[in-house]
Design a protein around this motif. Structure first.
Motif, mmCIF file in Angstrom:
data_model
loop_
_atom_site.group_PDB
_atom_site.id
_atom_site.type_symbol
_atom_site.label_atom_id
_atom_site.label_comp_id
_atom_site.label_asym_id
_atom_site.label_seq_id
_atom_site.Cartn_x
_atom_site.Cartn_y
_atom_site.Cartn_z
ATOM 1 N N UNK A 44 0.813 -1.227 0.000
ATOM 2 C CA UNK A 44 0.000 0.000 0.000
ATOM 3 C C UNK A 44 0.839 1.266 0.000
ATOM 4 N N UNK A 45 1.964 1.266 0.699
ATOM 5 C CA UNK A 45 2.788 2.478 0.794
ATOM 6 C C UNK A 45 3.963 2.484 -0.164
ATOM 7 N N UNK A 46 4.048 1.459 -0.990
ATOM 8 C CA UNK A 46 5.106 1.415 -1.999
ATOM 9 C C UNK A 46 4.690 2.298 -3.172
ATOM 10 N N UNK A 47 5.545 3.204 -3.625
ATOM 11 C CA UNK A 47 5.171 4.119 -4.716
ATOM 12 C C UNK A 47 5.198 3.427 -6.081
ATOM 13 N N UNK A 48 4.200 2.607 -6.335
ATOM 14 C CA UNK A 48 4.152 1.876 -7.604
ATOM 15 C C UNK A 48 3.840 2.816 -8.767
ATOM 16 N N UNK A 49 4.495 2.551 -9.888
ATOM 17 C CA UNK A 49 4.209 3.313 -11.107
ATOM 18 C C UNK A 49 3.639 2.428 -12.202
ATOM 19 N N UNK A 50 3.545 1.129 -11.936
ATOM 20 C CA UNK A 50 2.977 0.207 -12.908
ATOM 21 C C UNK A 50 2.504 -1.050 -12.220
ATOM 22 N N UNK A 51 1.481 -1.683 -12.801
ATOM 23 C CA UNK A 51 0.929 -2.910 -12.242
ATOM 24 C C UNK A 51 0.561 -3.843 -13.393
ATOM 25 N N UNK A 52 1.288 -4.937 -13.503
ATOM 26 C CA UNK A 52 1.060 -5.921 -14.552
ATOM 27 C C UNK A 52 0.538 -7.210 -13.929
ATOM 28 N N UNK A 53 -0.174 -7.999 -14.723
ATOM 29 C CA UNK A 53 -0.636 -9.284 -14.204
ATOM 30 C C UNK A 53 -0.919 -10.252 -15.340
ATOM 31 N N UNK A 54 -0.858 -11.524 -15.021
ATOM 32 C CA UNK A 54 -1.350 -12.560 -15.934
ATOM 33 C C UNK A 54 -2.826 -12.300 -16.178
ATOM 34 N N UNK A 55 -3.315 -12.700 -17.332
ATOM 35 C CA UNK A 55 -4.722 -12.466 -17.643
ATOM 36 C C UNK A 55 -5.641 -13.542 -17.064
ATOM 37 N N UNK A 56 -5.105 -14.502 -16.325
ATOM 38 C CA UNK A 56 -5.933 -15.522 -15.696
ATOM 39 C C UNK A 56 -6.550 -14.964 -14.416
ATOM 40 N N UNK A 57 -7.778 -15.413 -14.127
ATOM 41 C CA UNK A 57 -8.597 -14.791 -13.085
ATOM 42 C C UNK A 57 -7.912 -14.697 -11.736
ATOM 43 N N UNK A 58 -7.178 -15.714 -11.329
ATOM 44 C CA UNK A 58 -6.564 -15.689 -10.009
ATOM 45 C C UNK A 58 -5.541 -14.569 -9.858
ATOM 46 N N UNK A 59 -4.897 -14.207 -10.957
ATOM 47 C CA UNK A 59 -3.947 -13.091 -10.924
ATOM 48 C C UNK A 59 -4.659 -11.745 -11.064
#
Length: 200
Positions: A44-59
């Motif tokens: 939550x407090x990490x300054x993320x600039x991008x968020x990627x994920x597998x396209x499968x539902x669990x991810x």
């Protein structure tokens, strides 16, 4: 340095029963939802600039939990981050596979780059698509960014063993539990693993 945080999706029923999931599009179980929320809170407090994920539902569902705490970014699903396809072995346990096809299973474990599960992927095919995705991230992100990647056990094992440790044989030694993560920094030429304790 660019930082990448690999996060394994939360638990599914298949994980709990120790079944090979592969490309099966299964959802998180109740424990998996809790793990996804706990992982999201850690980031939550990490300054993320991008968020990627597998396209499968669990991810995707795990990435959604992370996204809640980072309203300025949107998850980017891609099939390139999927688990290895286990073909006809998907939905089966190691014991079930070993009981019905022990010789093929042993050859796959000993030579995963040459041998695939029946109708599934060889490890080299997993490596090709993950390498393509990783190159795109390196080429399009700046050196000061921090991105989170929600994926599966296999891709995270590949990243650590092939990219960070430069030891392909280390693939089978990696243990990332559901909801667990691995962190690494890119200095423009090499990846260095970051211990979560060091990272505060």
């Amino acid at each position: 340095m660019m930082r990448i945080i690999w996060l394994r999706h939360g638990e599914t029923r298949a994980n709990r029963e120790r079944r090979y999931c592969g490309h099966e599009n299964i959802s998180l179980n109740e424990r998996g939802w809790r793990q996804a929320e706990q992982a999201a809170l850690r980031l939550a407090r990490v300054p993320l600039t991008g968020l990627y994920c597998s396209d499968l539902d669990r991810c995707v569902r795990t990435a959604e939990a992370v996204e809640v705490y980072h309203p300025g970014i949107r998850r980017q699903p891609t099939p390139l981050l999927r688990e290895l396809s286990f073909g006809a072995w998907e939905g089966l346990t190691y014991e079930e596979i070993n009981s019905s096809n022990p010789e093929h299973l042993r050859r796959w474990i000993d030579q995963p780059d040459r041998v695939s599960p029946p109708g599934g992927e060889r490890m080299v095919e997993l490596e090709e698509r993950l390498s393509r995705w990783l190159r795109e991230v390196i080429e399009t992100r700046t050196s000061t960014e921090t991105v989170a990647v929600v994926s599966h056990g296999g891709p995270i094992r590949w990243f650590l063993s092939h990219q960070v440790w430069q030891d392909p044989d280390g693939f089978w030694r990696v243990r990332i539990p559901p909801g667990g993560c691995a962190v690494a920094d890119w200095d423009g030429g090499h990846w260095t693993e970051v211990n979560e304790a060091e990272d505060g």
